[in-house]
Design a protein around this motif. Sequence first.
Motif, PDB file in Angstrom:
ATOM      1  N   GLU A 193       2.306   8.459 -10.934  1.00 19.48           N
ATOM      2  CA  GLU A 193       1.393   8.183  -9.815  1.00 19.48           C
ATOM      3  C   GLU A 193       1.917   6.998  -9.014  1.00 19.48           C
ATOM      4  OE1 GLU A 193       0.134   8.341 -13.121  1.00 19.48           O
ATOM      5  OE2 GLU A 193      -0.082  10.490 -12.745  1.00 19.48           O
ATOM      6  N   ALA A 194       2.386   5.978  -9.733  1.00 19.41           N
ATOM      7  CA  ALA A 194       2.896   4.785  -9.061  1.00 19.41           C
ATOM      8  C   ALA A 194       4.109   5.148  -8.205  1.00 19.41           C
ATOM      9  CB  ALA A 194       3.273   3.733 -10.095  1.00 19.41           C
ATOM     10  N   LEU A 195       4.975   5.987  -8.762  1.00 22.03           N
ATOM     11  CA  LEU A 195       6.152   6.412  -8.004  1.00 22.03           C
ATOM     12  C   LEU A 195       5.740   7.213  -6.784  1.00 22.03           C
ATOM     13  CD1 LEU A 195       8.650   7.298 -10.824  1.00 22.03           C
ATOM     14  CD2 LEU A 195       9.015   5.675  -8.972  1.00 22.03           C
ATOM     15  N   GLY A 196       4.682   8.008  -6.970  1.00 23.33           N
ATOM     16  CA  GLY A 196       4.183   8.798  -5.842  1.00 23.33           C
ATOM     17  C   GLY A 196       3.741   7.910  -4.695  1.00 23.33           C
ATOM     18  N   LEU A 197       3.140   6.800  -5.047  1.00 22.74           N
ATOM     19  CA  LEU A 197       2.702   5.859  -4.008  1.00 22.74           C
ATOM     20  C   LEU A 197       3.891   5.297  -3.242  1.00 22.74           C
ATOM     21  CD1 LEU A 197      -0.144   3.792  -5.697  1.00 22.74           C
ATOM     22  CD2 LEU A 197      -0.328   5.324  -3.738  1.00 22.74           C
ATOM     23  N   SER A 198       4.930   4.919  -3.987  1.00 23.11           N
ATOM     24  CA  SER A 198       6.100   4.357  -3.320  1.00 23.11           C
ATOM     25  C   SER A 198       6.751   5.411  -2.428  1.00 23.11           C
ATOM     26  CB  SER A 198       7.106   3.824  -4.340  1.00 23.11           C
ATOM     27  OG  SER A 198       7.732   4.889  -5.014  1.00 23.11           O
ATOM     28  N   PHE A 199       6.678   6.661  -2.875  1.00 21.57           N
ATOM     29  CA  PHE A 199       7.232   7.741  -2.058  1.00 21.57           C
ATOM     30  C   PHE A 199       6.456   7.854  -0.751  1.00 21.57           C
ATOM     31  CE2 PHE A 199       6.838  12.302  -0.930  1.00 21.57           C
ATOM     32  CZ  PHE A 199       8.107  12.471  -0.420  1.00 21.57           C
ATOM     33  N   LYS A 200       5.137   7.742  -0.878  1.00 19.56           N
ATOM     34  CA  LYS A 200       4.304   7.844   0.332  1.00 19.56           C
ATOM     35  C   LYS A 200       4.631   6.726   1.296  1.00 19.56           C
ATOM     36  CE  LYS A 200       0.076  10.241  -0.907  1.00 19.56           C
ATOM     37  NZ  LYS A 200      -1.167   9.967  -1.612  1.00 19.56           N
ATOM     38  N   LEU A 201       4.832   5.542   0.724  1.00 20.36           N
ATOM     39  CA  LEU A 201       5.152   4.392   1.567  1.00 20.36           C
ATOM     40  C   LEU A 201       6.476   4.614   2.293  1.00 20.36           C
ATOM     41  CD1 LEU A 201       4.690   1.489   2.506  1.00 20.36           C
ATOM     42  CD2 LEU A 201       5.796   0.705   0.432  1.00 20.36           C
ATOM     43  N   LEU A 202       7.474   5.083   1.531  1.00 24.32           N
ATOM     44  CA  LEU A 202       8.803   5.268   2.122  1.00 24.32           C
ATOM     45  C   LEU A 202       8.803   6.405   3.127  1.00 24.32           C
ATOM     46  CD1 LEU A 202      10.970   4.708  -1.024  1.00 24.32           C
ATOM     47  CD2 LEU A 202      10.883   3.266   0.996  1.00 24.32           C
ATOM     48  N   GLU A 203       7.929   7.344   2.911  1.00 24.26           N
ATOM     49  CA  GLU A 203       7.852   8.463   3.832  1.00 24.26           C
ATOM     50  C   GLU A 203       7.407   7.972   5.206  1.00 24.26           C
ATOM     51  OE1 GLU A 203       5.130  11.407   2.545  1.00 24.26           O
ATOM     52  OE2 GLU A 203       6.004  12.978   3.778  1.00 24.26           O
ATOM     53  N   ILE A 204       6.495   6.995   5.179  1.00 22.41           N
ATOM     54  CA  ILE A 204       6.008   6.465   6.456  1.00 22.41           C
ATOM     55  C   ILE A 204       6.952   5.397   6.974  1.00 22.41           C
ATOM     56  CG2 ILE A 204       4.089   5.337   7.618  1.00 22.41           C
ATOM     57  CD1 ILE A 204       2.313   6.383   5.291  1.00 22.41           C
TER      58      ILE A 204
END
Lengths: 546, 664
Positions: free
Chosen positions: B43-54
């Motif tokens: 889940e934590a990695l998913g958050l970082s992915f979301k951040l990097l996506e934006i």
Amino acid sequence: MAEAGAGSAPDDYPSIDPTSFDVLICGTGLPESVLAAACAAAGKTVLHVDPNPFYGSLYSSLPLPSLSTFLSPDPSTPPSPASTSDDSHAVVGLDRRSIYSEVETSGDPPEPSRRYTVDLVGPRVLYCADEAVDILLRSGGSHHVEFKSVEGGSLLYWEGNLYPVPDSRQAIFKDATLKVTEKNVLFRFFKLVQAHIAAASTAGDVAGEGDASAKIPEEDLDLPFIEYLKKQQLSPKMRAVVLYAIAMANYDQDGIDSCEKLLTTREGIQTIALYSSSIGRFANAEGAFIYPMYGHGELPQAFCRCAAVKGALYVLRMPVAAALMDEEKKNFIGARLASGQDIMCRQLILDPSYKIPTLDVPCDGSDSDLPRKIARGICIISKSVKLDSSNVLVVFPPKSLEEQQVAAIRVLQLSSNLAVCPPGMFMAYLSTPCADGSTGKQCIKKAIDVLFSPQASDGSEGHSETTSESSDDVKPTLIWSCVYVQEITQGTSGSLLSCPVPDENLDYRNILESTKKLFADICPNEEFLPKKSAPVHADDDSDSAE
Amino acid sequence: MHGRPRRPAKPEDEGAAAAKAAKLRDLQAQVLHNHHSRTYTKEALGLSFKLLEINPEAYTAWNYRKLAFQQNLRDLADPEAIKSAVDDELRVVEVALRQNPKSYGAWYHRKWLLNQKLAPVDFKREFGLLDKLLKVDARNFHGWNYRRFLARFLGVPDEEELKYTMDKISDNFSNYSAWHNRSILLSNLLMQQNKGFESKQKIFSEEFELVIQALFTDPSDQSGWFYHLWLLAQTSTPEKPRLIASWPSNGAKLSSSFVRAKVEQNTLSSIWCYSLQERIVPIVLYFDEPVKGLNPSSVKLRSDLVFAKDIHWRPLSVTDSGYSNCWATQLEIANEWNGLHQFSVEVSIPCSDDIVSRSGSHYNCPVHFSFSIELMNCGDTAEDIDLFHDPISWDCLEPFQPHGIYNSISSDQLKTSSELVQEDSKWHLERLSDEIELFRELPDENSKFLKLTLVRLLRACAAIKSRGRSLAERKGYCEEALALLSDLIHLDPSHKRYYEDEQSLVLMDQLTCNMETFMKHCSIQVQLNSAPMSHVQLCRLSLTRIGFPERLLWVQVLDLSHNSLRSVEGLEACQQLVCLNVSNNQISNFTALESLMKIISLKVLDLSFNNIGAHSIDTTRYICSSPFSHKIEACEAFEGCQQKEINVEDYWEAILFFKSANLT
């Protein structure tokens, strides 16, 4: 898709109901089909008939075996109209004519000959930014036809050799035959024209004062284009490139006496603007031109489909035998079909293979004092004229072959990727406008001789293999050819409309222009194929080109 | 992205931007929190992915992902699982690149992943990604960098990459990156002598041919001109460093005594050397490109003199790089003798691995020269030479009398060098002449690139001609270059100073390229009770900088007044210089005079009517290293500093400057 007309024998003509239409159109050539679609879109009731069992009339694409009968039809006269004269109207018999003459074929058509599709309008292509493309997109006709690009570009015949036509910055850069100084002059000219086009297009929106300097001065725009090119220091070869291969002039621009159609700078630049906006309009189309897969016959069909969607009624194998006039013999009020049925209509439109009854019809074709003609050629060849290219245009500028050659000869080579011939074979179309059929034919033959080598007399097989070591230099072998002459008649308006025949141009611009005029006569207050007439799923431009 | 105008922001975009910012802040805080607590869950990695996506520029998120990746990898043993973990990361990078194809962090993350060498690299996927990106923007230099990285990583032969650059140039030749990569690849291929790349001449001829097609098609496109500049540099600069001048020159005869009668009879046979009175002989060597590594073993001296100190070569340069065109040493003579005695000195520089140029080429054109020194025993000096009995007057109005004696100052300071003209300079010359002819044909477009390139070609050609000695042609080149440069000053005023500098160089080349013209500016100055001095007057020429100092190594009195000099850089090579007049110039600060600190013999300096102190802040001070950072050799006293135009508040600087120079 034909709603009617399934009968196999001419006697089994179906009867048509209703018997009264706003518009009755005979012949399914491109102008007739576009009119049918436009009229149907404008809410008119349309009956569209064609004497042939196929669509397209003079604009059709035929299987090779059917070509000769189409070009030289049986002189048997159509069934004379039943002379059941009614008191309410007069019957005027309609005669058909052939606009083709001096048909001359040589060689045996290769088997399977049915796999070769020949255009009657060739050589012909569409500019990507052409109005024809716009109309197709607007009307939704683009869903019924697929295009591929003429990816090999154009070649210019100059002093005995074929040269690539440098038509863009990259093409000029890559061209190995131009001198560097020529490159410089040519691209400078292109830049000048581009700046003018950009300035002219922004001037419409805002009164752009900064851009005005980029425009070509008015007095230069009225100059003959050739004079302007000379002023820009283009060499004779570069002038030929611009005039005949890009601005698409047909007639000799250099001669003093034969300046039948001297292009002005304004006209020349207009075509260049179209040309340059065509390059890159569709991401997947290479170059400025596209060609409809399966041949040009697909285009009228596409418009017929649009018309049918809007409610037009279609009947094939249904000739019109006679026209019906009112009692005073002033106006056409309908037509008698070959079935004998009388159809009443407000507007009768005929394809140009019908002779227009001259009585009481004002002849406004005053400009055609000398009959204009086109010599056309169709060839089947074994190999491409340009290495690694399948679809290529070639232009022979006027006088490049001989003194008598008064106009440019245009050549279009097509490959099997357009599904017009079997793989490994190529079709080539040639045409040149002429005043006299035999000179025109002679020019076409000369161009064929220059481009192709005759088939070995001892049999064709093994020819290509034996010359494999120098196959790059060997000209394509001519397998079959047909050369003929076509007359040009103008479309006429009035209470009986006659549509234009395929003209001498490489594109449909003039034909569509006169078609639009005809439409304005029929429906003076209607928009010509408005955008809303397209079905809703016509979303994206990009699907119109392959 | 190139060639696409920016759309002005619409008011309705603002709300969206604010919402995006709030979301971004929230994500950022969560990712940072996870980073600090070392939470590496899915889940934590998913958050970082979301951040990097934006926002692909979130460096911390990339680093967090790297740590997480390494951490999670420890639990994985199955190669398939590792591969899928790598693939996941690669996909994150791809998503980020879709958002911003020029994200440094994303590209770096990808390189880092590949460098872990955890899974076999799917090069098709990598090159496919690149093709896609370069199709969108063919000039994305991140893409090109990554391509070079991949090519090296996967060992793609340079030939293939060269073909790729050609493809891209064929698509659109206005592509700096493609031309640039081409220059790198060609340099490698030529250096490695790969098959088909043995002949530099053949390759460069082809490249010239190619780039000229682009230049002529569209002279207003800069990318081709840059590539042409690179080609020109490859063609006109020497491949190996060479010695081009020396002082004393070959066969020179130095003397500490002079006979007035001889001067007047124009039969001066030896050069008067001021420092010989102190038994010091300077030797100056001038190379055609900066070199380093001169030492007693790389430069061999043979002499019947005895030297007091070990020979120490020092670079005469205002920078500290250790590389210099000009190297000097001082021989301190320790011999004892009676009366007049002649000694000889032989200098030879063999092929040496010690002497290297900046590009790493070793010195390999051996030279040998010798000179002689005539010495009187100090005890019985016949005449008491007082050089500065009368202050030297710089009367510019007085017509300059060129003196006929120049047998002692040979233009060809070093015969050996001209014999070393390399054979391939013939090809270079032909190539350059062809180019000049071609560019002259390009219709005048008022194109500054064209004119500047033509100037550079002409200068390169003139430089080669100087070895081949066809003087008339060379002068023609200079004239043409000067005319082009003055056109350029009008055409492109923002680069006026550069063009003026270039003009000065051409002008100096023209004036000094042969002795006949040079002599009009040279004389032997003879004054009562003073030694004959070789005097050069280059006044009122609008010079802005000094060029070709190697031709001035012997000058003792130099008058550069009434020019527009902004710096005297280059004069450090003139180790014989005693009097210098740079009055009425544009020198605006003391940094510009730094070179003078290197001239040990300088006695008289006229700095009047300059712009020193005109600007209260010496901006160049911050760019150039300060003169005080150098170790200054013991300088002779200055005399007659006539600083009439210096503002009072600037005196402190002047005092500092000259104090370090031992002002009397």
